[in-house]
Design an enzyme around this catalytic site. Sequence first.
Site, PDB file in Angstrom:
ATOM      1  N   LYS A 111       2.093  -0.365  15.072  1.00  0.00           N
ATOM      2  CA  LYS A 111       3.359  -0.576  15.566  1.00  0.00           C
ATOM      3  C   LYS A 111       3.915  -1.902  15.897  1.00  0.00           C
ATOM      4  CE  LYS A 111       4.355   3.263  13.506  1.00  0.00           C
ATOM      5  NZ  LYS A 111       4.447   3.150  12.857  1.00  0.00           N
ATOM      6  N   TYR A 116      -8.978   4.998   7.915  1.00  0.00           N
ATOM      7  CA  TYR A 116      -9.406   5.109   9.065  1.00  0.00           C
ATOM      8  C   TYR A 116     -10.492   6.428   9.177  1.00  0.00           C
ATOM      9  CZ  TYR A 116      -5.187   2.492  10.195  1.00  0.00           C
ATOM     10  OH  TYR A 116      -3.573   1.737  10.703  1.00  0.00           O
ATOM     11  N   HIS A 164       0.865  -1.090  -0.068  1.00  0.00           N
ATOM     12  CA  HIS A 164      -0.175   0.043   0.067  1.00  0.00           C
ATOM     13  C   HIS A 164       1.003   1.332   0.185  1.00  0.00           C
ATOM     14  CE1 HIS A 164      -4.096  -1.725   1.670  1.00  0.00           C
ATOM     15  NE2 HIS A 164      -4.062  -2.572   0.447  1.00  0.00           N
ATOM     16  N   PRO A 180      -3.513  -0.851  18.566  1.00  0.00           N
ATOM     17  CA  PRO A 180      -2.782  -0.790  17.122  1.00  0.00           C
ATOM     18  C   PRO A 180      -3.079   0.143  16.010  1.00  0.00           C
ATOM     19  CG  PRO A 180      -5.058  -1.780  18.281  1.00  0.00           C
ATOM     20  CD  PRO A 180      -4.690  -1.591  19.642  1.00  0.00           C
ATOM     21  N   TYR A 211       4.307   6.759   9.930  1.00  0.00           N
ATOM     22  CA  TYR A 211       3.835   5.325   9.678  1.00  0.00           C
ATOM     23  C   TYR A 211       3.879   4.173   8.998  1.00  0.00           C
ATOM     24  CZ  TYR A 211      -0.800   2.772   8.464  1.00  0.00           C
ATOM     25  OH  TYR A 211      -1.915   1.388   8.276  1.00  0.00           O
TER      26      TYR A 211
END
Length: 398
Positions: free
Chosen positions: A298, A203, A72, A294, A386
């Site tokens: 990480k 998200y 991604h 979560p 990220y």
Amino acid sequence: MRTQVGIIGAGPAGLFLAHLLRRAGIDSVVIESRSRADVEGTVRAGVLEHWVTVLMQGLGLGERMLRDGHFHDGITLQWNRQRHHVDIAGLTNGKHVTLYPQHEVLKDLIAGLLAAGNEIIFGAGGTTIRGAGTDTPAIDFRRDGAGPPETVDCDYVVGADGFHGPARQAIPAAHRTEYQKIYPFGWLGILTKAPLSWHELIYSNQQDGFALLSTRSPDVQRMYLQCDPADDIANWPDSRVWENLHARLDTADWSLTEGAIFQKGIIPLRSFVCEPMQYGRLFLAGDAAHIVPPTGAKGLNLAVADVLVLSRALEAQYRRNNPAGLAMYSATCLRRVWKAERFSWYMTTMLHSNDQETDFERRIHVADLDLVRTSESSARSLAENYVGLPFDDRHESG
């Protein structure tokens, strides 16, 4: 038994460390309380940072990941029924994340170690650590849980045995400080047989709670809903799950594709850090030393970062008689740990509804989201965290 490094725990931290040590010519033994079937069969999410995928390939373990993983280049943030694409690749010079479940990573690590002749003792019981603060540490255990007591004498012991393992408790309470934050919400996670609905993770922060759309394969999807961590899963029939997912993910021109739910469960969210991450010749790694919610993806990555630092330090000690890296292991790892804790807290508070917050705080979270949409520097900061912060070789090379 005798080995150079005794490792307790066959999770990401312990298995990656064994591979890294093998590459450096350092002997190790891995001792795990669960069976191999349990380790490989416990389904866990997996978002691999860019450098972890590079490391797996460098260790010769990337074949299945490259074939079956989903690469991604960005993520989607959604609020007020609007979506914003965060171009991770564009903001980080072409880096990406890889969706490859943690249990599949563990299968690759275990198969690679066993093929190379490394010993993994599954099903061990009564595991304890002796002499952590001395120059002659040892691990006591019972093979198959009930066999006669056995001992592994080690130069060093690594506790990669999770939050509930014996390693952290082997550090005297007077020598450690533990930091913890319990969030007032949890995640209800499902696995569903459904086609891919969206090309990347979504998200979503809606008034009635957080939701996350992920993927496992072209026909198996992973989804999460914010819920009360004390709720009973029996209160969530499939119809209620889908109703809430639609309410939190659907937009005016897009609707989630449903499918048969074949796994469902509720997990609490918390943050935890133990300082220091070492005591004498005992070193903690992964969930034994720190836990992150979560939302920031990480957990596995932070565990691998720990053992990468540790493997370099051990190699420096064995090859060059340089103890500096081992002496600085905890301080080095904690710099990265606290940055990951900060990012995970930031993502979690920004994206979840929290009845304990004021209206002012809720408006700040919306402003944070809008700042990612309108400010390239804010978007770049999110993307860099990220996809995985770079290693500071001045401090982390060992």
